[in-house]
Motif scaffolding. Structure first.
Motif, PDB file in Angstrom:
ATOM      1  N   VAL A  27       0.845  -1.204   0.000  1.00 55.28           N
ATOM      2  CA  VAL A  27       0.000   0.000   0.000  1.00 55.28           C
ATOM      3  C   VAL A  27       0.878   1.250   0.000  1.00 55.28           C
ATOM      4  CG1 VAL A  27      -1.666   1.351   1.322  1.00 55.28           C
ATOM      5  CG2 VAL A  27      -1.967  -1.119   1.084  1.00 55.28           C
ATOM      6  N   ARG A  28       1.944   1.247   0.814  1.00 57.15           N
ATOM      7  CA  ARG A  28       2.840   2.403   0.858  1.00 57.15           C
ATOM      8  C   ARG A  28       3.572   2.566  -0.471  1.00 57.15           C
ATOM      9  NH1 ARG A  28       3.905   0.247   6.046  1.00 57.15           N
ATOM     10  NH2 ARG A  28       5.881  -0.652   5.289  1.00 57.15           N
ATOM     11  N   LEU A  29       3.887   1.448  -1.118  1.00 58.83           N
ATOM     12  CA  LEU A  29       4.635   1.484  -2.366  1.00 58.83           C
ATOM     13  C   LEU A  29       3.769   1.933  -3.543  1.00 58.83           C
ATOM     14  CD1 LEU A  29       7.264   0.768  -3.953  1.00 58.83           C
ATOM     15  CD2 LEU A  29       6.308  -1.541  -4.226  1.00 58.83           C
ATOM     16  N   LEU A  30       2.568   1.389  -3.641  1.00 62.59           N
ATOM     17  CA  LEU A  30       1.725   1.604  -4.816  1.00 62.59           C
ATOM     18  C   LEU A  30       0.573   2.577  -4.599  1.00 62.59           C
ATOM     19  CD1 LEU A  30       1.389  -2.095  -6.066  1.00 62.59           C
ATOM     20  CD2 LEU A  30       2.999  -0.350  -6.875  1.00 62.59           C
ATOM     21  N   GLY A  31       0.226   2.820  -3.347  1.00 64.38           N
ATOM     22  CA  GLY A  31      -0.984   3.579  -3.067  1.00 64.38           C
ATOM     23  C   GLY A  31      -2.143   2.633  -2.837  1.00 64.38           C
ATOM     24  N   SER A  32      -3.144   3.073  -2.103  1.00 65.18           N
ATOM     25  CA  SER A  32      -4.236   2.192  -1.693  1.00 65.18           C
ATOM     26  C   SER A  32      -5.016   1.634  -2.884  1.00 65.18           C
ATOM     27  CB  SER A  32      -5.180   2.945  -0.755  1.00 65.18           C
ATOM     28  OG  SER A  32      -6.277   2.135  -0.400  1.00 65.18           O
ATOM     29  N   GLY A  33      -5.390   2.512  -3.825  1.00 66.09           N
ATOM     30  CA  GLY A  33      -6.214   2.060  -4.949  1.00 66.09           C
ATOM     31  C   GLY A  33      -5.500   1.043  -5.812  1.00 66.09           C
ATOM     32  N   ARG A  34      -4.266   1.346  -6.205  1.00 65.10           N
ATOM     33  CA  ARG A  34      -3.520   0.431  -7.070  1.00 65.10           C
ATOM     34  C   ARG A  34      -3.207  -0.871  -6.340  1.00 65.10           C
ATOM     35  NH1 ARG A  34       0.612   3.891  -9.923  1.00 65.10           N
ATOM     36  NH2 ARG A  34      -1.348   4.695 -10.771  1.00 65.10           N
ATOM     37  N   ALA A  35      -2.912  -0.781  -5.046  1.00 67.30           N
ATOM     38  CA  ALA A  35      -2.629  -1.981  -4.269  1.00 67.30           C
ATOM     39  C   ALA A  35      -3.861  -2.872  -4.170  1.00 67.30           C
ATOM     40  CB  ALA A  35      -2.141  -1.611  -2.867  1.00 67.30           C
ATOM     41  N   SER A  36      -5.035  -2.271  -4.015  1.00 68.22           N
ATOM     42  CA  SER A  36      -6.259  -3.066  -3.909  1.00 68.22           C
ATOM     43  C   SER A  36      -6.549  -3.776  -5.220  1.00 68.22           C
ATOM     44  CB  SER A  36      -7.443  -2.188  -3.490  1.00 68.22           C
ATOM     45  OG  SER A  36      -7.731  -1.215  -4.487  1.00 68.22           O
ATOM     46  N   VAL A  37      -6.312  -3.105  -6.346  1.00 68.42           N
ATOM     47  CA  VAL A  37      -6.515  -3.736  -7.653  1.00 68.42           C
ATOM     48  C   VAL A  37      -5.553  -4.905  -7.817  1.00 68.42           C
ATOM     49  CG1 VAL A  37      -6.302  -3.421 -10.146  1.00 68.42           C
ATOM     50  CG2 VAL A  37      -7.432  -1.673  -8.750  1.00 68.42           C
ATOM     51  N   LEU A  38      -4.282  -4.690  -7.491  1.00 61.59           N
ATOM     52  CA  LEU A  38      -3.290  -5.764  -7.629  1.00 61.59           C
ATOM     53  C   LEU A  38      -3.635  -6.945  -6.734  1.00 61.59           C
ATOM     54  CD1 LEU A  38      -0.638  -6.770  -8.818  1.00 61.59           C
ATOM     55  CD2 LEU A  38       0.555  -5.643  -6.923  1.00 61.59           C
ATOM     56  N   THR A  39      -4.059  -6.682  -5.501  1.00 63.27           N
ATOM     57  CA  THR A  39      -4.393  -7.755  -4.569  1.00 63.27           C
ATOM     58  C   THR A  39      -5.541  -8.601  -5.103  1.00 63.27           C
ATOM     59  OG1 THR A  39      -3.672  -6.418  -2.685  1.00 63.27           O
ATOM     60  CG2 THR A  39      -5.125  -8.288  -2.213  1.00 63.27           C
ATOM     61  N   GLU A  40      -6.540  -7.958  -5.682  1.00 63.21           N
ATOM     62  CA  GLU A  40      -7.713  -8.689  -6.173  1.00 63.21           C
ATOM     63  C   GLU A  40      -7.426  -9.512  -7.426  1.00 63.21           C
ATOM     64  OE1 GLU A  40     -10.672  -9.388  -5.229  1.00 63.21           O
ATOM     65  OE2 GLU A  40     -10.764  -8.235  -3.378  1.00 63.21           O
ATOM     66  N   THR A  41      -6.324  -9.225  -8.121  1.00 66.75           N
ATOM     67  CA  THR A  41      -6.026  -9.996  -9.332  1.00 66.75           C
ATOM     68  C   THR A  41      -5.440 -11.367  -9.028  1.00 66.75           C
ATOM     69  OG1 THR A  41      -3.857  -8.919  -9.556  1.00 66.75           O
ATOM     70  CG2 THR A  41      -5.703  -7.969 -10.802  1.00 66.75           C
ATOM     71  N   PHE A  42      -5.418 -11.765  -7.758  1.00 65.40           N
ATOM     72  CA  PHE A  42      -5.005 -13.145  -7.479  1.00 65.40           C
ATOM     73  C   PHE A  42      -5.998 -14.112  -8.120  1.00 65.40           C
ATOM     74  CE2 PHE A  42      -8.076 -13.009  -3.986  1.00 65.40           C
ATOM     75  CZ  PHE A  42      -8.498 -14.313  -3.876  1.00 65.40           C
ATOM     76  N   ILE A  43      -7.228 -13.639  -8.353  1.00 64.00           N
ATOM     77  CA  ILE A  43      -8.182 -14.349  -9.202  1.00 64.00           C
ATOM     78  C   ILE A  43      -8.219 -13.607 -10.532  1.00 64.00           C
ATOM     79  CG2 ILE A  43     -10.576 -15.044  -9.539  1.00 64.00           C
ATOM     80  CD1 ILE A  43     -10.917 -15.021  -6.522  1.00 64.00           C
ATOM     81  N   PRO A  44      -7.808 -14.218 -11.650  1.00 61.54           N
ATOM     82  CA  PRO A  44      -7.861 -13.530 -12.935  1.00 61.54           C
ATOM     83  C   PRO A  44      -9.258 -12.959 -13.189  1.00 61.54           C
ATOM     84  CG  PRO A  44      -6.663 -15.600 -13.140  1.00 61.54           C
ATOM     85  CD  PRO A  44      -7.264 -15.585 -11.769  1.00 61.54           C
ATOM     86  N   SER A  45      -9.346 -11.668 -13.467  1.00 62.19           N
ATOM     87  CA  SER A  45     -10.637 -10.983 -13.500  1.00 62.19           C
ATOM     88  C   SER A  45     -10.682  -9.936 -14.602  1.00 62.19           C
ATOM     89  CB  SER A  45     -10.904 -10.300 -12.151  1.00 62.19           C
ATOM     90  OG  SER A  45     -10.787 -11.200 -11.065  1.00 62.19           O
ATOM     91  N   THR A  46     -11.913  -9.574 -14.986  1.00 59.57           N
ATOM     92  CA  THR A  46     -12.119  -8.491 -15.931  1.00 59.57           C
ATOM     93  C   THR A  46     -12.032  -7.146 -15.210  1.00 59.57           C
ATOM     94  OG1 THR A  46     -14.503  -8.474 -15.587  1.00 59.57           O
ATOM     95  CG2 THR A  46     -13.647  -9.940 -17.317  1.00 59.57           C
ATOM     96  N   THR A  47     -11.874  -6.086 -15.995  1.00 60.73           N
ATOM     97  CA  THR A  47     -11.853  -4.744 -15.417  1.00 60.73           C
ATOM     98  C   THR A  47     -13.147  -4.468 -14.664  1.00 60.73           C
ATOM     99  OG1 THR A  47     -10.426  -3.942 -17.198  1.00 60.73           O
ATOM    100  CG2 THR A  47     -11.645  -2.287 -15.945  1.00 60.73           C
TER     101      THR A  47
END
Length: 341
Positions: free
Chosen positions: A268-288
């Motif tokens: 979160v500190r590295l990427l920011g909250s929004g980008r980190a949340s998107v990256l975390t959720e891609t552990f399941i391959p997903s659409t936008t």
């Protein structure tokens, strides 16, 4: 659909015989209706496993208002049920309307025979008279009612989490297809399920009624499931059927479907909250669209985050039909797991 027996007798097994061409005709598919029917079984047996509890709590407010009387009567809690209600899917891109169209296309004579067999298993004294008459009456009317109730169950029980579930199902198919390519059928079935054993060009499924299914060039459809854990299902098992049998097995990582995605504070500190949340959720391959719904951000914002993450080598993009699925790379998976070490 024949399901794994509750009381397993030693030595009982259903044997699938593979002949010439059957190995080449083995393929993977998914079925929104399969998940819907299995979700109904979870409602009937809510203590099957603790990880279904979050889902059960989510659907509890809507279940009481659903009109699923005839469908509930036609679907047994375990054992063998009407095959026409569990059609074999044909593709990894199967939609709910594709499944329901197969059910609706069932010959009325088949509907009548399979529902009559189900009726014989019921205790007449515990079944409302109107439902029993609907089950054993006009097969066309029963079929249409069952299709309507299947659609209702899908919309209430499964559709709200389908995008997330679909990502895990796709991930399972990718892994299993690699096993098949690397080790053939023996490699594929080595860890598919503890009750599935490959030997002498036959697949032995223990815990089912004794019998033999000769595939006769039909091949086998392999269908991963989330709601079907931990059991196996197989159908149709009639040797006279022209339909390829479908083997329904628990998908890999089923528990992850019910676990909330957790963010690493360092990421979160590295990427920011929004980008980190998107990256975390891609552990399941997903659409936008799916990611936007889960992280509560606008699709355009999520698309911008994905572009940056992809340029940094943290996200991959793979096309599935008309959709693009975004998933984690080995690098991002390692970064997200740093806090565990």
């Amino acid at each position: 659909m024949q399901a794994e027996s509750v009381g397993i007798v030693a030595g009982m097994a259903l044997v699938l015989k593979f002949g010439r061409g059957d190995a080449a005709r083995c393929r993977f598919a998914i079925s929104p209706l399969q998940e819907t029917m299995s979700a109904l079984l979870v409602l009937k047996d809510p203590g099957r496993h603790g990880w279904y509890l979050p889902w059960l709590r989510d659907v509890e407010p809507v279940v009481a208002g659903l009109d699923l009387g005839l469908l509930g009567l036609a679907v047994p809690s375990n054992g063998h049920g009407p095959d026409f209600l569990w059609p074999s899917p044909t593709s990894p891109l199967t939609r709910i309307e594709d499944d329901l169209a197969q059910v609706r296309a069932t010959d009325p004579a088949v509907v009548a025979a399979e529902l009559a067999e189900q009726a014989r298993r019921l205790d007449r004294h515990t079944v409302p008279g109107d439902l029993y008459r609907a089950l054993t009456g006009d097969p066309v009317a029963a079929r249409e009612t069952l299709v309507a109730q299947q659609r209702t169950a899908w919309r209430a029980l499964v559709e709200p989490l389908w995008d997330r579930m679909r990502g895990l199902l796709d991930a399972d198919i990718t892994t299993r297809a690699r096993q098949l390519a690397d080790g053939g059928l023996e490699g594929l079935f080595a860890d598919l399920h503890r009750r599935a054993t490959w030997k002498n060009d036959e697949l032995h499924l223990t815990g089912f009624r004794d019998g033999t299914v000769d595939l006769r060039g039909r091949g086998l459809i392999l269908v991963p499931t989330a709601f079907g854990w931990p059991n196996l299902g197989i159908g149709p098992t009639d040797n006279t059927s022209a339909t390829s049998p479908a083997l329904v097995y628990p998908m890999l990582g089923t528990a992850r479907l019910w676990e909330p995605a957790t963010q690493s504070p360092a990421i979160v500190r590295l990427l920011g909250s929004g980008r980190a949340s998107v990256l975390t959720e891609t552990f399941i391959p997903s659409t936008t669209r799916s990611l936007a719904q889960r992280v509560d951000l606008a699709p355009a914002t999520v698309s911008e985050h994905l572009a940056v993450l992809r340029a940094a080598g943290l996200v991959t993009a793979k096309r599935r039909g008309r959709e693009v699925l975004y998933g984690q790379t080995p690098l991002s998976a390692a970064l997200l797991n740093l806090d565990r070490f």
